[in-house]
Design an enzyme around this catalytic site. Structure first.
Site, PDB file in Angstrom:
ATOM      1  N   CYS A  23       0.810  -1.234   0.000  1.00 29.49           N
ATOM      2  CA  CYS A  23       0.000   0.000   0.000  1.00 29.49           C
ATOM      3  C   CYS A  23       0.837   1.275   0.000  1.00 29.49           C
ATOM      4  CB  CYS A  23      -0.955  -0.002   1.184  1.00 29.49           C
ATOM      5  SG  CYS A  23      -2.115  -1.364   1.116  1.00 29.49           S
ATOM      6  N   ASN A  43     -10.068  -0.319  -0.359  1.00 30.03           N
ATOM      7  CA  ASN A  43      -8.607  -0.219  -0.408  1.00 30.03           C
ATOM      8  C   ASN A  43      -8.107  -0.800  -1.742  1.00 30.03           C
ATOM      9  OD1 ASN A  43      -5.849  -0.388  -0.093  1.00 30.03           O
ATOM     10  ND2 ASN A  43      -5.903  -1.343   1.928  1.00 30.03           N
ATOM     11  N   HIS A  77      -3.447   7.150   2.355  1.00 21.72           N
ATOM     12  CA  HIS A  77      -3.805   5.834   1.829  1.00 21.72           C
ATOM     13  C   HIS A  77      -5.158   5.454   2.429  1.00 21.72           C
ATOM     14  CE1 HIS A  77      -3.889   1.715   0.809  1.00 21.72           C
ATOM     15  NE2 HIS A  77      -3.680   1.280   2.048  1.00 21.72           N
TER      16      HIS A  77
END
Ligand code: COA
Length: 334
Positions: free
Chosen positions: A120, A291, A261
């Site tokens: 990520c 996500n 994020h």
């Protein structure tokens, strides 16, 4: 062109996102595993995510779609690109790299390129890397793509992970800012491999190559110890965002946008609180896309592009598997 001209910044001169059409809602997931819209919304902030349903399409197709959109928008030819860095944890295959596949799909005949693996955090690691290639004087047109087909490694029987992840891609174009007025100003990037056991895909690499057993045991899916990951993410992302502000003498008021994020709304809120910035200055689209791993930050930039002004101070912050984490201080360029 001179090499090692260290007197120029890398500015973002365009951004474009691409998302698959299929919307997987919390309601639909509730029919697949034992969960509920209420649980997912309260614990994560996610309402829906996009899924690439066409089995013949992969991460490189999403990345190429985002890049083609970007090139059209910026009026740049594919053959003008010097470098493509593809941030991804779901490459089409172990090799060739997704960057090679994307270069071929868009016709970037003169580009160098590679994939960057940092889960990520991969987009901000790649952005920092790209900015170094520009400020060294080596390249003038660098593309950073964050793309992940998370649905290819999610176990839709595992309610702890299947509610979180989605598919998507976004690309930014970086060019020199010779006046050093805007662009990437600073970065703090970190890894801690001791975190590797808490978020990983066990099989498919050189340690545990694919076998009947590895498939049977579900070792080609994401394994996540959600509680431990949450604990680290919530402190590390806030720590690094606070550190980069301090290092650059920025107060909460000086920061125009936090671009976090999108892993969990509670992690985003904790970071914003620690930075002492108002919620209106925090980019949040986790409710729409979940996500998307390497794509979350550039997808935010694409969604907020119309609201950004030249000179705006942006703090990009991420946390991911590895563990990897970091923050980038960026001055918006247009
Ligand atoms: N629906 C309903 N219940 C669920 C569920 C779901 N989708 N997922 C887990 N549960 C249950 C658990 O089984 C547990 O039940 P129990 O108390 O009977 O054992 C309960 O909910 C609480 O589980 P817990 O794991 O403590 O929940 P949580 O509040 O930590 O939320 C995550 C789980 C995964 C949302 C959270 O840990 C998280 O976001 N972690 C970070 C993930 C992340 O950011 N990953 C990407 C890396 S950047």
């Amino acid at each position: 062109m001179s090499i090692n001209r260290l007197n120029r910044n890398a500015k973002i001169s365009g951004v474009a996102g691409w998302l698959p059409d299929y919307v997987l809602t919390n309601e639909e997931l509730s029919r697949m595993v034992e969960t509920s819209d209420d649980w997912i919304t309260t614990r994560t902030g996610i309402k829906e995510r996009r899924i690439l349903k066409d089995p013949s399409k992969a991460t490189s197709d999403m990345g190429a779609n985002a890049l083609n959109k970007l090139l059209n928008k910026c009026n740049v030819g594919a053959d003008e690109i010097d470098l493509i860095i593809c941030a991804t944890v779901t490459p089409d295959m172990l090799f060739p790299s997704t960057a090679c596949l994307i270069a071929d799909k868009v016709g970037a005949k003169n580009a160098f390129g590679f994939d960057l693996s940092a889960a990520c955090s991969a987009f901000i690691f790649a952005l920092d890397c790209a900015s170094k290639y520009i400020s060294s004087g080596q390249y003038n047109k660098v593309v950073v793509i964050g793309a992940d087909k998370m649905s290819s490694i999610v176990d839709y029987n595992d309610r702890q992970t299947c509610v979180i992840f989605g598919d998507g891609a976004a690309a930014v174009l970086l060019e020199p800012d010779d006046e050093c007025a805007t662009g990437v100003i600073d970065s703090i990037l970190k890894i801690d491999g001791a975190g590797g056991d808490y978020l990983k895909m066990i099989a498919g690499g050189s340690l545990n190559p694919a076998s009947l057993d590895s498939v049977k045991m579900g070792h080609h899916f994401i394994y996540q110890d959600g509680k431990t990951v949450f604990k680290f993410a919530v402190t590390k992302m806030a720590d690094v965002a606070e550190q980069i502000m301090k290092k650059n003498n920025l107060s909460g008021e000086d920061v125009d946008w936090l671009v976090p994020h999108q892993a969990n709304l509670r992690i985003i809120d904790a970071t914003a609180n620690r930075m002492n910035i108002d919620s209106e200055k925090v980019m949040v689209n986790i409710h729409k896309y979940g996500n998307t791993t390497a794509a979350t930050i550039p997808l935010c930039l694409a969604d907020w592009e119309d609201k950004l002004n030249k000179g705006d101070n942006l703090i990009l912050a991420a946390f991911g598997g590895g563990f990897t984490w970091g923050a980038v201080y960026l001055k918006w360029s247009y």
